[in-house]
Design an enzyme around this catalytic site. Structure first.
Site, PDB file in Angstrom:
ATOM      1  N   TYR A  59       0.945  -1.080   0.096  1.00 44.55           N
ATOM      2  CA  TYR A  59       0.191  -0.046   0.013  1.00 44.55           C
ATOM      3  C   TYR A  59       0.986   1.285   0.068  1.00 44.55           C
ATOM      4  CZ  TYR A  59      -3.933   3.051   1.396  1.00 44.55           C
ATOM      5  OH  TYR A  59      -4.863   4.071   1.472  1.00 44.55           O
ATOM      6  N   THR A  60       1.034   1.843  -1.224  1.00 44.23           N
ATOM      7  CA  THR A  60       2.041   2.630  -1.293  1.00 44.23           C
ATOM      8  C   THR A  60       1.729   4.393  -1.156  1.00 44.23           C
ATOM      9  OG1 THR A  60       1.818   2.735  -3.769  1.00 44.23           O
ATOM     10  CG2 THR A  60       3.729   1.434  -2.614  1.00 44.23           C
ATOM     11  N   TYR A 123       1.915   5.548   6.945  1.00 50.15           N
ATOM     12  CA  TYR A 123       2.467   4.481   6.064  1.00 50.15           C
ATOM     13  C   TYR A 123       3.836   3.980   6.556  1.00 50.15           C
ATOM     14  CZ  TYR A 123       5.662   3.458   1.865  1.00 50.15           C
ATOM     15  OH  TYR A 123       6.426   3.050   1.004  1.00 50.15           O
TER      16      TYR A 123
HETATM   17  N1  LIG Z   1       6.880   4.538  -4.553  1.00 44.97           N
HETATM   18  C1  LIG Z   1       8.022   4.893  -3.678  1.00 44.97           C
HETATM   19  O1  LIG Z   1       8.449   6.205  -3.599  1.00 44.97           O
HETATM   20  C2  LIG Z   1       8.678   4.048  -2.788  1.00 44.97           C
HETATM   21  C3  LIG Z   1       9.452   4.686  -1.605  1.00 44.97           C
HETATM   22  C4  LIG Z   1      10.182   3.909  -0.856  1.00 44.97           C
HETATM   23  C5  LIG Z   1       9.737   2.279  -0.785  1.00 44.97           C
HETATM   24  N2  LIG Z   1       8.766   1.954  -1.538  1.00 44.97           N
HETATM   25  C6  LIG Z   1       8.674   0.441  -1.538  1.00 44.97           C
HETATM   26  O2  LIG Z   1       8.905  -0.301  -2.556  1.00 44.97           O
HETATM   27  C7  LIG Z   1       7.942  -1.530  -3.023  1.00 44.97           C
HETATM   28  C8  LIG Z   1       7.325  -1.019  -4.200  1.00 44.97           C
HETATM   29  O3  LIG Z   1       6.774   0.307  -4.396  1.00 44.97           O
HETATM   30  P1  LIG Z   1       6.454   0.685  -5.858  1.00 44.97           P
HETATM   31  O4  LIG Z   1       6.371   2.375  -5.903  1.00 44.97           O
HETATM   32  O5  LIG Z   1       6.620  -0.065  -6.851  1.00 44.97           O
HETATM   33  O6  LIG Z   1       4.723   0.416  -5.782  1.00 44.97           O
HETATM   34  P2  LIG Z   1       3.419   0.501  -6.474  1.00 44.97           P
HETATM   35  O7  LIG Z   1       3.797   0.842  -8.143  1.00 44.97           O
HETATM   36  O8  LIG Z   1       2.567   1.615  -5.973  1.00 44.97           O
HETATM   37  O9  LIG Z   1       2.826  -0.846  -6.680  1.00 44.97           O
HETATM   38  C9  LIG Z   1       2.401  -1.468  -5.944  1.00 44.97           C
HETATM   39  C10 LIG Z   1       2.023  -2.958  -6.057  1.00 44.97           C
HETATM   40  O10 LIG Z   1       1.347  -3.471  -5.135  1.00 44.97           O
HETATM   41  C11 LIG Z   1       0.459  -4.108  -5.582  1.00 44.97           C
HETATM   42  N3  LIG Z   1      -0.743  -4.282  -4.399  1.00 44.97           N
HETATM   43  C12 LIG Z   1      -1.361  -3.302  -3.870  1.00 44.97           C
HETATM   44  N4  LIG Z   1      -2.019  -3.642  -3.040  1.00 44.97           N
HETATM   45  C13 LIG Z   1      -2.314  -5.211  -3.096  1.00 44.97           C
HETATM   46  C14 LIG Z   1      -2.857  -6.313  -2.676  1.00 44.97           C
HETATM   47  N5  LIG Z   1      -3.933  -6.105  -1.549  1.00 44.97           N
HETATM   48  N6  LIG Z   1      -2.743  -7.480  -2.959  1.00 44.97           N
HETATM   49  C15 LIG Z   1      -1.628  -7.568  -3.961  1.00 44.97           C
HETATM   50  N7  LIG Z   1      -0.976  -6.741  -4.531  1.00 44.97           N
HETATM   51  C16 LIG Z   1      -1.426  -5.385  -4.193  1.00 44.97           C
HETATM   52  C17 LIG Z   1      -0.339  -3.145  -6.553  1.00 44.97           C
HETATM   53  O11 LIG Z   1      -1.297  -3.977  -7.540  1.00 44.97           O
HETATM   54  P3  LIG Z   1      -2.329  -2.861  -8.166  1.00 44.97           P
HETATM   55  O12 LIG Z   1      -1.728  -2.551  -9.664  1.00 44.97           O
HETATM   56  O13 LIG Z   1      -3.553  -4.003  -8.668  1.00 44.97           O
HETATM   57  O14 LIG Z   1      -2.597  -1.713  -7.453  1.00 44.97           O
HETATM   58  C18 LIG Z   1       1.185  -2.983  -7.470  1.00 44.97           C
HETATM   59  O15 LIG Z   1       1.346  -4.023  -8.197  1.00 44.97           O
HETATM   60  C19 LIG Z   1       6.889  -1.246  -1.774  1.00 44.97           C
HETATM   61  O16 LIG Z   1       6.938  -1.920  -0.760  1.00 44.97           O
HETATM   62  C20 LIG Z   1       6.929   0.273  -1.331  1.00 44.97           C
HETATM   63  O17 LIG Z   1       6.577   0.334  -0.022  1.00 44.97           O
HETATM   64  C21 LIG Z   1       8.340   2.491  -2.683  1.00 44.97           C
END
Ligand SMILES: NC(=O)c1ccc[n+]([C@@H]2O[C@H](COP(=O)([O-])OP(=O)(O)OC[C@H]3O[C@@H](n4cnc5c(N)ncnc54)[C@H](OP(=O)(O)O)[C@@H]3O)[C@@H](O)[C@H]2O)c1
Length: 295
Positions: A59-60, A123
């Site tokens: 959940y981002t 978060y």
């Molecule tokens: N974005 C940032 O700036 C950032 C910074 C630091 C760390 N991170 C971490 O890096 C990791 C990846 O981030 P990201 O930015 O690539 O994420 P993202 O683009 O927001 O993608 C999130 C993914 O999680 C899936 N998802 C959400 N809820 C779900 C559920 N209930 N069951 C199964 N899948 C679910 C989404 O599927 P849908 O396509 O169906 O929504 C999507 O594939 C995460 O752990 C995040 O906390 C991110």
């Protein structure tokens, strides 16, 4: 190696899927493997029998999490522990992603993996809960803390700036938050390199090299610095922009539902020395993404 990859429709997961094409990758979407459905997690993993699980699902939506705390806690806090327990039972290793937002941002130098956590927002608290649940499960894991992820598509700061910059002459962007912008591609190439180092023995590898690992692009900037560099790069490529002024503003002038750390640069020493990986600078990574956007 059979790899269960979650979150493959997201930024990091999508990039990783491409880079892991030499492996037997099972990449269920949210419908097939929903982290909100706790009771399905262990049976699903038991059926797939992966050697390695890479959990990119999360959940981002940082601001939404302030209101939607229960869902965020389920997906970020509880589900990772269930995945870790099921990974242990299946004899699989786990790579999981966490965030710079586990820190309070009061430091003056890059955070090390061992520094104390003090999240400022819901978060960050749920992500820290996930880290702790994984550690408590007692299996072999690597928690990769990263920051400020963006890609050439989807919902992220780069795409928001390009959209607003095409519409408005003046933009106000926060100048008193410092971090390391990291492209999903750069992040995926770091994790793909680690997967390569594992050979066919992820759990043995993680027994030696597990725990928490900081991994971002190198260098640091502010959101304002990031925005102005994005617009410089866009102009250089002939993209049409309306924006003429990018006004630096303090966080206090731009209130958001979630508080964010003022400083969240992560120390990359472990990544450099132990894993032998030198990530791209945030500027080089941005250049690569802008090149892709321009074509
Ligand atoms: N974005 C940032 O700036 C950032 C910074 C630091 C760390 N991170 C971490 O890096 C990791 C990846 O981030 P990201 O930015 O690539 O994420 P993202 O683009 O927001 O993608 C999130 C993914 O999680 C899936 N998802 C959400 N809820 C779900 C559920 N209930 N069951 C199964 N899948 C679910 C989404 O599927 P849908 O396509 O169906 O929504 C999507 O594939 C995460 O752990 C995040 O906390 C991110």
């Amino acid at each position: 190696m059979r790899i269960l990859l979650t979150g493959a429709t997201g930024q990091i997961g999508g990039s990783l899927k491409v880079r892991l094409s030499g492996h037997d990758v099972v990449a269920p979407d949210r419908k097939a493997f929903d982290l909100e459905q706790s009771e399905t997690i262990a049976p699903f993993i038991d059926r797939v029998r992966p050697h390695l699980i890479i959990n990119c699902a999360a959940y981002t939506a940082v601001d939404d999490a302030e209101q939607d705390r229960q869902r965020a806690a389920q997906i970020n806090g509880i589900a990772p522990g269930l995945i870790a327990a099921a990974a242990k039972a299946a004899g699989a290793g786990l790579i999981h992603f966490s965030t710079d937002y586990v820190f309070d941002g009061l430091a003056k130098q890059p955070y090390r993996e061992t520094d104390g956590c003090m999240p400022l927002n819901a978060y960050g608290r749920t992500k820290l809960q996930g880290e702790q649940a994984i550690a408590a499960a007692g299996g072999e894991y690597l928690i990769v803390r990263t920051s400020w992820i963006y890609a050439a598509a989807g919902k992220n700061f780069l795409m928001t700036m390009l959209r607003l910059g095409a519409e408005r002459p003046i933009l106000r962007v926060v100048v008193d938050q410092t971090g390391a912008p990291t492209s999903a591609n750069a992040m995926a190439s770091i994790v793909a390199a680690i997967v390569t180092q594992m050979g066919n023995a992820p759990t043995q590898y993680l027994r030696q090299h597990g725990g928490v690992l900081n991994a971002t692009c190198a260098g640091q900037t502010t959101w304002h610095g990031f925005a102005t560099t994005i617009f410089d790069e866009a102009r250089r490529r002939g993209m049409r922009l309306a924006v003429e002024t990018v006004e630096p503003v303090a966080t206090a002038q731009y209130p958001t539902p979630a508080r964010r750390p003022n400083y969240s640069v992560l120390d990359l020493t472990r990544l450099n020395r132990e894993f032998g990986i030198a990530p791209a600078s945030w500027r080089d990574a941005l250049t690569e993404v802008m090149d892709r956007l321009a074509h």
